[in-house]
Design a protein around this motif. Sequence first.
Motif, PDB file in Angstrom:
ATOM      1  N   THR A 316       0.835  -1.211   0.000  1.00  0.00           N
ATOM      2  CA  THR A 316       0.000   0.000   0.000  1.00  0.00           C
ATOM      3  C   THR A 316       0.868   1.258   0.000  1.00  0.00           C
ATOM      4  O   THR A 316       0.627   2.201  -0.769  1.00  0.00           O
ATOM      5  CB  THR A 316      -0.917   0.009   1.248  1.00  0.00           C
ATOM      6  N   LEU A 317       1.885   1.267   0.868  1.00  0.00           N
ATOM      7  CA  LEU A 317       2.769   2.445   0.918  1.00  0.00           C
ATOM      8  C   LEU A 317       3.478   2.627  -0.423  1.00  0.00           C
ATOM      9  O   LEU A 317       3.618   3.748  -0.921  1.00  0.00           O
ATOM     10  CB  LEU A 317       3.810   2.297   2.033  1.00  0.00           C
ATOM     11  N   GLY A 318       3.922   1.521  -0.998  1.00  0.00           N
ATOM     12  CA  GLY A 318       4.606   1.573  -2.294  1.00  0.00           C
ATOM     13  C   GLY A 318       3.687   2.142  -3.366  1.00  0.00           C
ATOM     14  O   GLY A 318       4.099   2.983  -4.180  1.00  0.00           O
ATOM     15  N   GLU A 319       2.428   1.684  -3.350  1.00  0.00           N
ATOM     16  CA  GLU A 319       1.481   2.205  -4.355  1.00  0.00           C
ATOM     17  C   GLU A 319       1.320   3.715  -4.215  1.00  0.00           C
ATOM     18  O   GLU A 319       1.281   4.437  -5.211  1.00  0.00           O
ATOM     19  CB  GLU A 319       0.120   1.509  -4.191  1.00  0.00           C
ATOM     20  N   ARG A 320       1.263   4.180  -2.948  1.00  0.00           N
ATOM     21  CA  ARG A 320       1.091   5.636  -2.745  1.00  0.00           C
ATOM     22  C   ARG A 320       2.333   6.405  -3.192  1.00  0.00           C
ATOM     23  O   ARG A 320       2.228   7.445  -3.839  1.00  0.00           O
ATOM     24  CB  ARG A 320       0.820   5.925  -1.267  1.00  0.00           C
ATOM     25  N   LEU A 321       3.484   5.888  -2.835  1.00  0.00           N
ATOM     26  CA  LEU A 321       4.736   6.550  -3.230  1.00  0.00           C
ATOM     27  C   LEU A 321       4.830   6.614  -4.757  1.00  0.00           C
ATOM     28  O   LEU A 321       5.117   7.674  -5.329  1.00  0.00           O
ATOM     29  CB  LEU A 321       5.939   5.777  -2.663  1.00  0.00           C
ATOM     30  N   ASN A 322       4.560   5.496  -5.405  1.00  0.00           N
ATOM     31  CA  ASN A 322       4.722   5.430  -6.860  1.00  0.00           C
ATOM     32  C   ASN A 322       3.727   6.354  -7.566  1.00  0.00           C
ATOM     33  O   ASN A 322       4.090   7.053  -8.520  1.00  0.00           O
ATOM     34  CB  ASN A 322       4.570   3.984  -7.344  1.00  0.00           C
ATOM     35  N   ALA A 323       2.487   6.347  -7.068  1.00  0.00           N
ATOM     36  CA  ALA A 323       1.476   7.215  -7.675  1.00  0.00           C
ATOM     37  C   ALA A 323       1.858   8.679  -7.461  1.00  0.00           C
ATOM     38  O   ALA A 323       1.759   9.513  -8.381  1.00  0.00           O
ATOM     39  CB  ALA A 323       0.103   6.916  -7.072  1.00  0.00           C
ATOM     40  N   GLY A 324       2.322   9.003  -6.248  1.00  0.00           N
ATOM     41  CA  GLY A 324       2.725  10.378  -5.938  1.00  0.00           C
ATOM     42  C   GLY A 324       3.859  10.829  -6.841  1.00  0.00           C
ATOM     43  O   GLY A 324       3.831  11.936  -7.411  1.00  0.00           O
ATOM     44  N   ASN A 378      14.088   0.063  -5.836  1.00  0.00           N
ATOM     45  CA  ASN A 378      14.110   0.674  -4.522  1.00  0.00           C
ATOM     46  C   ASN A 378      13.304  -0.217  -3.578  1.00  0.00           C
ATOM     47  O   ASN A 378      12.704  -1.193  -4.035  1.00  0.00           O
ATOM     48  CB  ASN A 378      13.542   2.089  -4.628  1.00  0.00           C
ATOM     49  N   PHE A 379      13.301   0.098  -2.288  1.00  0.00           N
ATOM     50  CA  PHE A 379      12.603  -0.764  -1.328  1.00  0.00           C
ATOM     51  C   PHE A 379      11.758   0.082  -0.369  1.00  0.00           C
ATOM     52  O   PHE A 379      12.236   1.091   0.145  1.00  0.00           O
ATOM     53  CB  PHE A 379      13.600  -1.547  -0.465  1.00  0.00           C
ATOM     54  N   VAL A 380      10.544  -0.394  -0.112  1.00  0.00           N
ATOM     55  CA  VAL A 380       9.675   0.249   0.875  1.00  0.00           C
ATOM     56  C   VAL A 380       9.683  -0.637   2.119  1.00  0.00           C
ATOM     57  O   VAL A 380       9.814  -1.863   2.015  1.00  0.00           O
ATOM     58  CB  VAL A 380       8.248   0.396   0.305  1.00  0.00           C
ATOM     59  N   SER A 381       9.574  -0.016   3.306  1.00  0.00           N
ATOM     60  CA  SER A 381       9.555  -0.784   4.561  1.00  0.00           C
ATOM     61  C   SER A 381       8.317  -0.427   5.366  1.00  0.00           C
ATOM     62  O   SER A 381       7.631   0.561   5.074  1.00  0.00           O
ATOM     63  CB  SER A 381      10.806  -0.461   5.382  1.00  0.00           C
ATOM     64  N   VAL A 382       8.086  -1.209   6.416  1.00  0.00           N
ATOM     65  CA  VAL A 382       6.983  -0.935   7.342  1.00  0.00           C
ATOM     66  C   VAL A 382       7.211   0.395   8.061  1.00  0.00           C
ATOM     67  O   VAL A 382       6.264   1.060   8.482  1.00  0.00           O
ATOM     68  CB  VAL A 382       6.889  -2.088   8.378  1.00  0.00           C
ATOM     69  N   ALA A 383       8.485   0.779   8.209  1.00  0.00           N
ATOM     70  CA  ALA A 383       8.807   1.997   8.965  1.00  0.00           C
ATOM     71  C   ALA A 383       8.524   3.276   8.180  1.00  0.00           C
ATOM     72  O   ALA A 383       8.476   4.364   8.755  1.00  0.00           O
ATOM     73  CB  ALA A 383      10.275   1.966   9.382  1.00  0.00           C
ATOM     74  N   HIS A 384       8.375   3.177   6.874  1.00  0.00           N
ATOM     75  CA  HIS A 384       8.084   4.393   6.099  1.00  0.00           C
ATOM     76  C   HIS A 384       6.708   4.941   6.476  1.00  0.00           C
ATOM     77  O   HIS A 384       5.800   4.192   6.842  1.00  0.00           O
ATOM     78  CB  HIS A 384       8.170   4.106   4.596  1.00  0.00           C
ATOM     79  N   THR A 385       6.599   6.256   6.393  1.00  0.00           N
ATOM     80  CA  THR A 385       5.371   6.919   6.843  1.00  0.00           C
ATOM     81  C   THR A 385       4.765   7.723   5.692  1.00  0.00           C
ATOM     82  O   THR A 385       5.426   7.956   4.669  1.00  0.00           O
ATOM     83  CB  THR A 385       5.684   7.906   7.990  1.00  0.00           C
ATOM     84  N   GLU A 386       3.516   8.149   5.929  1.00  0.00           N
ATOM     85  CA  GLU A 386       2.870   9.038   4.946  1.00  0.00           C
ATOM     86  C   GLU A 386       3.695  10.318   4.791  1.00  0.00           C
ATOM     87  O   GLU A 386       3.798  10.877   3.708  1.00  0.00           O
ATOM     88  CB  GLU A 386       1.448   9.396   5.398  1.00  0.00           C
ATOM     89  N   GLU A 387       4.280  10.761   5.903  1.00  0.00           N
ATOM     90  CA  GLU A 387       5.101  11.975   5.865  1.00  0.00           C
ATOM     91  C   GLU A 387       6.356  11.738   4.995  1.00  0.00           C
ATOM     92  O   GLU A 387       6.755  12.629   4.228  1.00  0.00           O
ATOM     93  CB  GLU A 387       5.470  12.402   7.296  1.00  0.00           C
ATOM     94  N   ARG A 391       7.040  14.046   1.800  1.00  0.00           N
ATOM     95  CA  ARG A 391       8.308  14.777   1.685  1.00  0.00           C
ATOM     96  C   ARG A 391       9.105  14.309   0.452  1.00  0.00           C
ATOM     97  O   ARG A 391       9.723  15.117  -0.240  1.00  0.00           O
ATOM     98  CB  ARG A 391       9.124  14.585   2.979  1.00  0.00           C
ATOM     99  N   THR A 392       9.070  13.011   0.166  1.00  0.00           N
ATOM    100  CA  THR A 392       9.799  12.495  -1.003  1.00  0.00           C
ATOM    101  C   THR A 392       9.214  13.089  -2.288  1.00  0.00           C
ATOM    102  O   THR A 392       9.958  13.450  -3.212  1.00  0.00           O
ATOM    103  CB  THR A 392       9.760  10.948  -1.030  1.00  0.00           C
ATOM    104  N   CYS A 393       7.888  13.212  -2.337  1.00  0.00           N
ATOM    105  CA  CYS A 393       7.267  13.799  -3.535  1.00  0.00           C
ATOM    106  C   CYS A 393       7.661  15.266  -3.676  1.00  0.00           C
ATOM    107  O   CYS A 393       7.911  15.759  -4.784  1.00  0.00           O
ATOM    108  CB  CYS A 393       5.743  13.635  -3.484  1.00  0.00           C
ATOM    109  N   GLU A 394       7.732  15.964  -2.514  1.00  0.00           N
ATOM    110  CA  GLU A 394       8.145  17.370  -2.538  1.00  0.00           C
ATOM    111  C   GLU A 394       9.589  17.481  -3.059  1.00  0.00           C
ATOM    112  O   GLU A 394       9.898  18.311  -3.924  1.00  0.00           O
ATOM    113  CB  GLU A 394       8.060  17.901  -1.101  1.00  0.00           C
ATOM    114  N   ILE A 395      10.452  16.600  -2.537  1.00  0.00           N
ATOM    115  CA  ILE A 395      11.855  16.583  -2.975  1.00  0.00           C
ATOM    116  C   ILE A 395      11.931  16.273  -4.470  1.00  0.00           C
ATOM    117  O   ILE A 395      12.697  16.909  -5.222  1.00  0.00           O
ATOM    118  CB  ILE A 395      12.658  15.531  -2.161  1.00  0.00           C
ATOM    119  N   ALA A 396      11.131  15.291  -4.899  1.00  0.00           N
ATOM    120  CA  ALA A 396      11.142  14.883  -6.314  1.00  0.00           C
ATOM    121  C   ALA A 396      10.784  16.073  -7.199  1.00  0.00           C
ATOM    122  O   ALA A 396      11.389  16.289  -8.262  1.00  0.00           O
ATOM    123  CB  ALA A 396      10.160  13.743  -6.531  1.00  0.00           C
TER     124      ALA A 396
END
Length: 405
Positions: A316-324, A378-387, A391-396
Amino acid sequence: MGRTTKSRALYERAQRVIPNGVFGHYGHSVTDESPVFFESSQGSHFTDVDGNEYIDWICAYGPMILGYNHPVVDAAVARQMASGNTVSLAAPVLVDLAERLVDRVEGVDWALFGKNGADSTSLAVMVARAATGRRYTIKVDGGYHGSAPWMQAPGSPGTVDGDQSQVISIPWNDVAALQAAIDAHPGDVACFISSPYHHPAFAENALPADGYWSQVESICRAAGVALIVDDVRAGFRIHLSGSHVAYGFQPDLVCFGKALANGHPIAALTGTDAFRQAAMDTFYTGTQFFNAGPMAAALATLDELEKTDAANRITTLGERLNAGLKDVAASRGYDLVVTGVPGMPYYANGGDGGFKRHHRWITECVKRGAYLLSYHNNFVSVAHTEEDIRRTCEIADEAFAALAD
Ligand code: PMP
């Protein structure tokens, strides 16, 4: 002072006493601008020796799945270490962990332990040969199983023809090529080894085609070829019972490593009863293979993976990161191509400028605190957060702006 002055100074010292300075895959990510050495790590972040903090989307190339310095895992290790780690007898945790893996991983009946992924993939091939009395191993072009000589490309420095002469390489997702390779060596193919989906470096990743794995399973069964899944990299990020469950088939042997103990050194080969005798006959050992601390880490990691429903959360986190990231890219007129499974995304540039431009964008992201790689999943973990994602999308976005400049 530059951003990575201390990293560079350490790297120079390293090059004097360590061939390549930082060797192997850690060396591949070293560029003139990249951080090379870390000072500390916590959760989903690390800080380099120059004090720059990063959101870490590489997760130590996979081992970190619950977060760095995970309190529950590290406390389990400390408890075990207090009673002993490397002793003249095996620790009870060896049995606990093997039982746990046999319960957890779908369709397997036993487990053996080593340190690195290559320990389990090499053992898997030996067990397959011992079981079948055959010689050949079939693998997939660009598939990585470790750095042992048989796994390296023919002609690699330090290897000789004989090292790879019984390894046949076929394209990914190609059942006809698998059948042809088996037919070309009648009665002499011991095994087919492959990751559950194709995650090469420097190339877009590819999922199995519909029906691929069930066809592979029937071809292998019909020909008496052992089916080995190398789940060293993807293990526990797709399905907690083994990636084969997600793709609906049953291998004979399954290799785990990386995320099994959240970064503590342990790898496992698991297998079915049909291969138990061959596993007993194959000589396999190592000075550090009985370290009890990493076994305690693996048990605690498996508990935490279940408690946090890790594979689904990572997906789920990966899907959000990738879509973002795709949205941000599109808003800047860039076609970000995302391949592989959501929790292990491989990013590429589908538009003008190809890899070079993509690499520059990733470099700009790293400079701004999002640690990503241009040529590797790349790798997503349980520790990654919505924040972290926000922030990664902002940096991107800032990195795209910097590219335009
Ligand atoms: N198999 C796969 C799929 C891997 O990704 C790796 C490591 N990148 C290995 C095997 C080898 O593992 P190790 O480096 O721990 O020997």
